[in-house]
Design an enzyme around this catalytic site. Structure first.
Site, PDB file in Angstrom:
ATOM      1  N   SER A  11       0.938  -1.259  -0.143  1.00  0.00           N
ATOM      2  CA  SER A  11      -0.059  -0.101   0.116  1.00  0.00           C
ATOM      3  C   SER A  11       0.824   1.207   0.031  1.00  0.00           C
ATOM      4  O   SER A  11       1.607   1.403   0.818  1.00  0.00           O
ATOM      5  CB  SER A  11      -0.759   0.072   1.206  1.00  0.00           C
ATOM      6  N   HIS A  36      -1.283  -1.244  -4.157  1.00  0.00           N
ATOM      7  CA  HIS A  36      -2.502  -0.964  -3.569  1.00  0.00           C
ATOM      8  C   HIS A  36      -2.668   0.665  -3.111  1.00  0.00           C
ATOM      9  O   HIS A  36      -1.462   1.381  -2.672  1.00  0.00           O
ATOM     10  CB  HIS A  36      -2.762  -1.635  -2.274  1.00  0.00           C
ATOM     11  N   ASP A  38      -4.731   3.698  -1.795  1.00  0.00           N
ATOM     12  CA  ASP A  38      -5.927   4.239  -0.843  1.00  0.00           C
ATOM     13  C   ASP A  38      -6.256   5.462  -1.161  1.00  0.00           C
ATOM     14  O   ASP A  38      -5.206   6.399  -0.937  1.00  0.00           O
ATOM     15  CB  ASP A  38      -5.328   4.231   0.778  1.00  0.00           C
ATOM     16  N   MET A  40      -8.627   8.439   0.056  1.00  0.00           N
ATOM     17  CA  MET A  40      -9.397   9.163   1.327  1.00  0.00           C
ATOM     18  C   MET A  40     -10.062  10.490   1.034  1.00  0.00           C
ATOM     19  O   MET A  40      -9.307  11.170   0.319  1.00  0.00           O
ATOM     20  CB  MET A  40      -8.615   8.838   2.541  1.00  0.00           C
ATOM     21  N   HIS A  69      -8.735   1.753  -3.508  1.00  0.00           N
ATOM     22  CA  HIS A  69      -9.601   1.420  -2.715  1.00  0.00           C
ATOM     23  C   HIS A  69     -10.128   2.921  -2.436  1.00  0.00           C
ATOM     24  O   HIS A  69      -9.382   3.681  -1.677  1.00  0.00           O
ATOM     25  CB  HIS A  69      -8.742   0.940  -1.609  1.00  0.00           C
ATOM     26  N   MET A  71     -11.994   5.085  -0.253  1.00  0.00           N
ATOM     27  CA  MET A  71     -12.573   5.002   1.120  1.00  0.00           C
ATOM     28  C   MET A  71     -13.155   6.321   1.216  1.00  0.00           C
ATOM     29  O   MET A  71     -12.784   7.315   1.780  1.00  0.00           O
ATOM     30  CB  MET A  71     -11.470   4.966   2.150  1.00  0.00           C
ATOM     31  N   MET A 140     -11.566  -5.479   6.374  1.00  0.00           N
ATOM     32  CA  MET A 140     -10.682  -4.311   6.952  1.00  0.00           C
ATOM     33  C   MET A 140     -10.446  -4.884   8.340  1.00  0.00           C
ATOM     34  O   MET A 140     -11.141  -5.114   9.105  1.00  0.00           O
ATOM     35  CB  MET A 140     -11.576  -3.025   7.056  1.00  0.00           C
ATOM     36  N   ASP A 178      -6.740  -6.110   5.015  1.00  0.00           N
ATOM     37  CA  ASP A 178      -6.026  -4.561   4.867  1.00  0.00           C
ATOM     38  C   ASP A 178      -6.027  -4.212   6.258  1.00  0.00           C
ATOM     39  O   ASP A 178      -7.207  -3.895   6.789  1.00  0.00           O
ATOM     40  CB  ASP A 178      -6.900  -3.788   4.014  1.00  0.00           C
TER      41      ASP A 178
END
Length: 228
Positions: A11, A36, A38, A40, A69, A71, A140, A178
């Protein structure tokens, strides 16, 4: 047993962005399967990270598929943009949308793999109407929003439950994990049924991220070989 090939998914949330290209190349050369990413928004989770431009740049800097991913709130509104930027797999949160089936369909319309993440307090039964139409369930194992958190041990049972569901209903989804994934719990997670190990701090906050990937893969393979 219905399993997919093991993936180590570093990540980049934990990477050094001043040398992001070099960090990604190091884990790619060490055998990472995917990168990966992330995303956000500061609303769905209490942190802000990166967006479409970074994904677009990464897609040109690595041959590895990008595991994006989301979020974020209203993830369906951003699927097309991330797909166009180079995402291979787009993961949205069950908790972030009231129209999960619609969002999954939109991901497939963009020729991307669809994944759904569930937070530690979300039971797997909330995905019972969708797990035959998704490529990944991401468990998660910390509350999302920040890297470097401590692994929540109770989430291992959810991995086992998903493994049993996949076998019982002959589904083909990957089981991803994760949060708080470290070398020491790699064997337990793989034994429980995890196929994709997302790890940030335990890879990029080491002197040698490539070596960390190789060690995690070795620990995972040893656990697989010992499983009956």
């Amino acid at each position: 047993m219905n399993r997919r090939p093991l993936e180590i998914a570093p990540s980049i949330l934990a990477a050094n962005f001043a040398i992001l290209g070099a960090e990604v190349r190091a884990v790619e050369e060490a055998g990472a399967a995917v990168i990966h990413v992330d995303v956000m928004d500061g609303h769905f989770v209490p942190n802000i990270s990166i967006g479409v431009p970074i994904v677009q740049s990464l897609s040109k800097a690595t041959r590895l598929p990008l595991d994006v991913h989301l979020m974020i709130e209203r993830p369906g509104e951003f699927v097309a943009a991330f797909a166009k930027a180079g995402a291979h797999r787009i993961i949205v949160h069950q908790e972030a949308t009231a129209h999960l089936d619609r969002v999954v369909a939109s991901i497939h319309e963009q020729n991307c793999e669809a994944g759904v993440a569930i937070n530690p307090a979300t039971p797997i039964r909330t995905l019972s109407e969708i797990w035959d139409r998704i490529e990944t369930v991401l468990v998660m194992t910390v509350n999302p929003g920040f890297g470097g958190q401590k692994f929540i041990p109770q989430t291992v049972e959810k991995i086992r439950e998903l493994r049993d569901v996949r076998s019982r209903y002959n589904c083909s989804f990957r089981i991803g994990v994760d949060g708080g994934v470290v070398l020491e719990n790699t064997g337990e997670l793989v034994t429980a049924g995890a196929d994709t190990l997302v790890a940030g701090t335990s890879i990029f906050h080491t002197p040698n991220p490539g070596a960390a990937v190789r060690e995690m893969r070795q620990a995972a393979n040893e656990a697989i070989s010992q499983r009956v």
